[in-house]
Design an enzyme around this catalytic site. Structure first.
Site, PDB file in Angstrom:
ATOM      1  N   TYR A 150       0.823  -1.216   0.000  1.00  0.00           N
ATOM      2  CA  TYR A 150       0.000   0.000   0.000  1.00  0.00           C
ATOM      3  C   TYR A 150       0.859   1.269   0.000  1.00  0.00           C
ATOM      4  O   TYR A 150       0.381   2.335  -0.367  1.00  0.00           O
ATOM      5  CB  TYR A 150      -0.924   0.025   1.225  1.00  0.00           C
ATOM      6  CG  TYR A 150      -2.049  -1.006   1.201  1.00  0.00           C
ATOM      7  CD1 TYR A 150      -2.184  -1.898   0.158  1.00  0.00           C
ATOM      8  CD2 TYR A 150      -2.977  -1.057   2.237  1.00  0.00           C
ATOM      9  CE1 TYR A 150      -3.187  -2.835   0.147  1.00  0.00           C
ATOM     10  CE2 TYR A 150      -4.001  -2.000   2.225  1.00  0.00           C
ATOM     11  CZ  TYR A 150      -4.101  -2.886   1.178  1.00  0.00           C
ATOM     12  OH  TYR A 150      -5.106  -3.821   1.157  1.00  0.00           O
ATOM     13  N   LYS A 203       3.884 -15.432   2.850  1.00  0.00           N
ATOM     14  CA  LYS A 203       3.869 -16.189   1.581  1.00  0.00           C
ATOM     15  C   LYS A 203       5.336 -16.411   1.230  1.00  0.00           C
ATOM     16  O   LYS A 203       5.813 -16.018   0.153  1.00  0.00           O
ATOM     17  CB  LYS A 203       3.106 -15.355   0.533  1.00  0.00           C
ATOM     18  CG  LYS A 203       2.826 -16.064  -0.770  1.00  0.00           C
ATOM     19  CD  LYS A 203       1.773 -17.132  -0.674  1.00  0.00           C
ATOM     20  CE  LYS A 203       1.607 -17.839  -2.003  1.00  0.00           C
ATOM     21  NZ  LYS A 203       0.898 -19.122  -1.880  1.00  0.00           N
ATOM     22  N   ASP A 210      -2.467 -18.251   2.021  1.00  0.00           N
ATOM     23  CA  ASP A 210      -3.574 -18.954   1.366  1.00  0.00           C
ATOM     24  C   ASP A 210      -4.114 -20.075   2.250  1.00  0.00           C
ATOM     25  O   ASP A 210      -5.320 -20.305   2.324  1.00  0.00           O
ATOM     26  CB  ASP A 210      -3.166 -19.483  -0.017  1.00  0.00           C
ATOM     27  CG  ASP A 210      -1.733 -19.979  -0.081  1.00  0.00           C
ATOM     28  OD1 ASP A 210      -1.014 -19.876   0.927  1.00  0.00           O
ATOM     29  OD2 ASP A 210      -1.326 -20.485  -1.142  1.00  0.00           O
ATOM     30  N   ASP A 258      -5.380  -6.963   5.739  1.00  0.00           N
ATOM     31  CA  ASP A 258      -6.587  -6.273   5.277  1.00  0.00           C
ATOM     32  C   ASP A 258      -7.619  -7.303   4.820  1.00  0.00           C
ATOM     33  O   ASP A 258      -8.801  -7.273   5.200  1.00  0.00           O
ATOM     34  CB  ASP A 258      -6.197  -5.339   4.112  1.00  0.00           C
ATOM     35  CG  ASP A 258      -7.287  -4.349   3.769  1.00  0.00           C
ATOM     36  OD1 ASP A 258      -8.346  -4.388   4.419  1.00  0.00           O
ATOM     37  OD2 ASP A 258      -7.088  -3.545   2.842  1.00  0.00           O
ATOM     38  N   ASP A 305     -11.265  -9.004   6.989  1.00  0.00           N
ATOM     39  CA  ASP A 305     -12.628  -8.944   6.438  1.00  0.00           C
ATOM     40  C   ASP A 305     -13.238 -10.343   6.432  1.00  0.00           C
ATOM     41  O   ASP A 305     -14.409 -10.534   6.760  1.00  0.00           O
ATOM     42  CB  ASP A 305     -12.616  -8.395   5.001  1.00  0.00           C
ATOM     43  CG  ASP A 305     -12.822  -6.892   4.946  1.00  0.00           C
ATOM     44  OD1 ASP A 305     -12.376  -6.210   5.901  1.00  0.00           O
ATOM     45  OD2 ASP A 305     -13.411  -6.398   3.973  1.00  0.00           O
TER      46      ASP A 305
END
Ligand SMILES: NC(=O)c1ccc[n+]([C@@H]2O[C@H](COP(=O)([O-])OP(=O)(O)OC[C@H]3O[C@@H](n4cnc5c(N)ncnc54)[C@H](O)[C@@H]3O)[C@@H](O)[C@H]2O)c1
Length: 352
Positions: free
Chosen positions: A142, A189, A221, A245, A249
């Site tokens: 970001y 990852k 994942d 992020d 959610d």
């Protein structure tokens, strides 16, 4: 005690949910003998409209001078639907996090007994879930260099992390794990990304300083899958900005609604408390948004910024009671009576 709290309502449902958190916080202050002065300031699209930028210096000054910041949400369809807009509300959010040094976003996920049967997930899987994400908030993709080349035909967003950035977030994770079940999961990852390999090697090197903490390393994942399959297997999870992020959610499904998920952002210069949801533009002005995430963010503010656990508990008790008695907005009404945002806020304040 006396507190100055910067109040950044923002856009969309932000002002509506913030109003309820103010009402409930004022009720707490009255009950426990505190004196709160609210310092409203502009942010997001509302700030762009008023002064041309989403996080003006005047707002920053209010935040820095405050004992804590209570934040609603930013974002407006006018900008979401215009990829070419030069100034965007989200830039204000990122600038605010960076300038206030808010590098650690604490996002708890827990279940509410009265909502267990409303979850799309099986009750026996989610019952008793009590986990916390520590999302890195001021680094990664970001904040990396971004742009276009080849006449706009190629786009790039760089993901950059320094060892120091990982260390300070991981330190908070280890410390938090020590206060809980001493289990820490580093989400990365590392099989593909170099930044993830830096994360993993940095956290591995810190393990010796926290011998009591059992650390696991899992690929993002796999976590995305296991989070909804066996949420009970997690306690504290640390992760970089983008992964955090998305996963938080996803985790909101465990609790029951985005409208229930609070967060705290801690850092070098300030502490900020905000719901994890966005400005939910479709609900703006309709008095239907769930204010509980923002109200619970205020509970986190009392607990962590002011070290007043009883005050936080009074808010949590009121929320639990409202959920048990069905004083809920439409996202949780499940075909039953839906109360308005304001009515839920009034009820919570009256039940402090
Ligand atoms: N921290 C922030 O301010 C923040 C975070 C995420 C998105 N945004 C911005 O918000 C705008 C909308 O984004 P989005 O639609 O992806 O995310 P959103 O969180 O605003 O809404 C997603 C969905 O979650 C549910 N929801 C969210 N808040 C709720 C509440 N209080 N009560 C009940 N249900 C609720 C709704 O079903 C909604 O459609 C965009 O402009 C985006 O950039 C801001």
């Amino acid at each position: 005690m006396k507190f100055n709290i910067a109040l950044l309502a923002g856009d969309g449902i932000g002002p509506e949910v913030i109003d309820q958190a103010v009402k409930v916080s004022d009720a707490v202050a009255k009950k426990f003998g505190h004196d709160i002065t609210w310092k409203p300031a502009l942010t997001g699209a509302a700030a762009i409209d008023a002064v041309g930028e989403p996080y003006p210096d005047s707002t920053h000054d209010v935040c820095v001078a405050a004992d804590a910041v209570l934040f609603g949400a930013i974002g407006h369809p006018r900008y979401d639907n215009d990829p070419s807009a030069k100034v965007r509300p989200e830039q204000g959010l990122l600038k605010m996090r960076k300038k206030l040094g808010l590098f650690a976003n604490v996002r708890p996920t827990f279940t509410f007994p009265s909502l267990l049967d409303k979850s799309p997930l099986k009750q026996e899987r989610i019952e008793g879930t009590d986990l916390v994400f520590l999302r890195e908030l001021t680094g990664g993709i970001y904040f990396g260099e971004k742009g276009r080349r080849d006449n706009g035909e190629t786009a790039f967003d760089n993901c950059v992390y320094t060892r120091a950035e990982v260390q300070r977030l991981a330190k908070k994770g280890f410390e938090l794990a020590m206060t809980r079940s001493k289990k820490l999961c580093c989400v990365d990852k590392a099989n593909v990304l170099e930044t993830s390999r830096l994360w993993r090697e940095t956290v591995q090197a810190m393990e010796k300083d926290y011998p009591e903490v059992e650390v696991s390393y899992e690929f993002v994942d796999a976590v995305a899958m296991r989070l909804v399959q066996w949420p009970n297997s997690y306690d504290v999870l640390i992760t970089e900005n983008l992964f955090g992020d998305i996963l938080t959610d996803e985790a909101s499904v465990i609790s029951g609604s985005m409208g229930l998920m609070p967060s705290a952002s801690m850092g070098t210069d300030a502490a900020l408390f905000e719901p994890i949801h966005g400005s939910y533009p479709q609900a703006t002005g309709l008095n239907i948004a769930n204010p509980m995430a923002t109200v619970l963010s205020a509970a986190m503010m009392f607990e962590t910024a002011f070290n007043l656990p009883e005050e936080g508990k009074a808010i949590r008790n009121a929320v639990n009671k409202a959920l048990a008695e069905g004083i809920v907005t439409e996202d949780l009404a499940d075909g039953g009576k839906a109360y308005g945002t304001k009515e839920v806020g009034d009820w919570l304040a009256a039940n402090i």
